[in-house]
Design an enzyme around this catalytic site. Structure first.
Site, PDB file in Angstrom:
ATOM      1  N   ARG A  50      48.469  34.595  34.353  1.00  0.00           N
ATOM      2  CA  ARG A  50      47.486  35.776  34.357  1.00  0.00           C
ATOM      3  C   ARG A  50      47.498  36.792  35.741  1.00  0.00           C
ATOM      4  NH1 ARG A  50      41.068  34.723  33.958  1.00  0.00           N
ATOM      5  NH2 ARG A  50      41.412  34.198  35.901  1.00  0.00           N
ATOM      6  N   LYS A 149      42.788  41.472  37.152  1.00  0.00           N
ATOM      7  CA  LYS A 149      41.908  40.824  38.204  1.00  0.00           C
ATOM      8  C   LYS A 149      42.330  41.306  39.335  1.00  0.00           C
ATOM      9  CE  LYS A 149      39.991  36.046  38.781  1.00  0.00           C
ATOM     10  NZ  LYS A 149      38.444  36.662  38.480  1.00  0.00           N
ATOM     11  N   GLU A 182      30.747  41.430  29.380  1.00  0.00           N
ATOM     12  CA  GLU A 182      30.809  40.251  30.117  1.00  0.00           C
ATOM     13  C   GLU A 182      29.877  40.236  31.143  1.00  0.00           C
ATOM     14  OE1 GLU A 182      34.363  39.075  31.938  1.00  0.00           O
ATOM     15  OE2 GLU A 182      34.860  41.134  32.782  1.00  0.00           O
TER      16      GLU A 182
HETATM   17  N1  PMP Z   1      34.817  37.669  33.996  1.00  0.00           N
HETATM   18  C1  PMP Z   1      35.148  38.127  35.379  1.00  0.00           C
HETATM   19  C2  PMP Z   1      34.744  39.491  35.614  1.00  0.00           C
HETATM   20  C3  PMP Z   1      35.512  37.279  36.516  1.00  0.00           C
HETATM   21  O1  PMP Z   1      35.888  37.693  37.617  1.00  0.00           O
HETATM   22  C4  PMP Z   1      35.786  35.837  35.780  1.00  0.00           C
HETATM   23  C5  PMP Z   1      36.285  34.956  36.997  1.00  0.00           C
HETATM   24  N2  PMP Z   1      35.406  34.551  37.855  1.00  0.00           N
HETATM   25  C6  PMP Z   1      35.539  35.552  34.637  1.00  0.00           C
HETATM   26  C7  PMP Z   1      35.260  36.534  33.812  1.00  0.00           C
HETATM   27  C8  PMP Z   1      35.840  34.206  34.261  1.00  0.00           C
HETATM   28  O2  PMP Z   1      37.114  34.075  34.162  1.00  0.00           O
HETATM   29  P1  PMP Z   1      37.916  32.400  34.323  1.00  0.00           P
HETATM   30  O3  PMP Z   1      37.430  31.703  33.388  1.00  0.00           O
HETATM   31  O4  PMP Z   1      39.354  32.801  34.212  1.00  0.00           O
HETATM   32  O5  PMP Z   1      37.749  31.974  35.713  1.00  0.00           O
END
Ligand code: PMP
Length: 290
Positions: A50, A149, A182
């Protein structure tokens, strides 16, 4: 603590970046948050994959190979004697001039911090957390794509401040069309009549690695998981709701915008998934110690 910066380790006091780094000046960079459990780095390959996808999207050339970054993460954990912890991996655009132009930044910087994390209090896991929807909209796909990210989390920080003002620790963000995207740092799931639902990535969700893992566990456990567009109404009328994230793991949600979800306590399917997720974290991942 030993912090990795561009191939060398520094103490916490000496681990510094330049004020001319565009990561600081403009939020021009990317990051990953990764967990280590039981002496193994969980889902490391997926996180580095990622990271490279984020880098590609912002035209940033990471100054190391995929394999070298995986090794550096494991070595930083070892240098800090981590068995259970949280790893923050950051790639900044690097030192440039005061203008925006990223071409002036000669070399991106790679930073790895291996530490501990306690995102939410124990009571949230025991009794469920309350969240609210907030006015700040999730980034548009044709602005800073929400799948990136990036170091520019201001949009999510504004949403988090709005949640804090409402007395909550996490916020549901809607996209510009009003569908659930989200949370500020977590993906969201609901359970309705024994089936799982989570917003599609096209609604503006990050391609969450915990989200993917939970979907796989749910399917293996015989549940149907689908990704339709969801509205607040769907959340309010869910039997169960939970959030997923590397830091949060799986956290039950029992109240949204003042509406009690299901019976107002963590749901049975949520509990089952939590248990299976924890079991998986204990046995899978890149070993830190041989
Ligand atoms: N959404 C956002 C905006 C995030 O920053 C994160 C990570 N903290 C997630 C969802 C969750 O992603 P992951 O399971 O890959 O940590």
């Amino acid at each position: 603590m030993k912090i990795f910066i561009d191939g060398k380790y520094y103490s916490e006091r000496d681990a510094k970046v330049s004020v001319f780094d565009h990561g600081l000046l403009y939020g021009d960079g990317i990051f990953e948050g990764i967990r280590a459990y039981n002496g193994r780095v969980f889902r490391l390959k997926e996180h580095i994959d990622r990271l490279f996808c984020s880098a590609k999207a912002i035209l940033l050339k990471i100054p190391a190979s995929h394999a070298a970054i995986m090794r550096a993460v494991v070595e930083t954990c070892r240098a800090n004697r981590i068995r259970n912890g949280y790893i923050r991996l950051v790639v900044t655009r690097g030192v440039g001039t005061l203008g925006l132009n990223p071409n002036r930044c000669k070399r991106p910087s790679l930073i790895i911090i291996a530490d501990k994390i306690q995102l939410y209090p124990e009571s949230f896991y025991a009794r469920g957390m309350e969240i609210v929807t907030v006015p700040t909209t999730r980034n548009l796909h044709n602005a800073v794509n929400p799948a990136i990210k990036s170091l520019n989390y201001l949009n999510n920080i504004l949403a988090k401040i709005e949640a804090n003002h409402a007395g909550c620790e996490e916020a549901i963000m809607l996209n510009a069309e009003g569908f659930v995207a989200e949370c500020t740092g977590d993906n969201v799931f609901i359970v309705k009549e024994g089936q799982l639902f989570t917003p599609p990535l096209s609604a503006g969700a990050l391609y969450g690695i915990t989200r993917r893992t939970v979907m796989d566990i749910a399917v293996e456990s015989g549940y149907t998981v689908s990704e339709p567009n969801l509205t607040r109404y769907d959340l309010f009328n869910a039997d169960e709701c939970f959030l997923t994230g590397t830091g949060a793991e799986i956290v039950p949600v029992t109240k949204i915008d003042g509406r009690i979800i299901g019976r107002g306590r963590p749901g049975q399917i949520t509990r089952e998934l939590e248990e299976k997720y924890h079991a998986l974290t204990k046995i899978s991942g890149e070993p830190i110690y041989q």
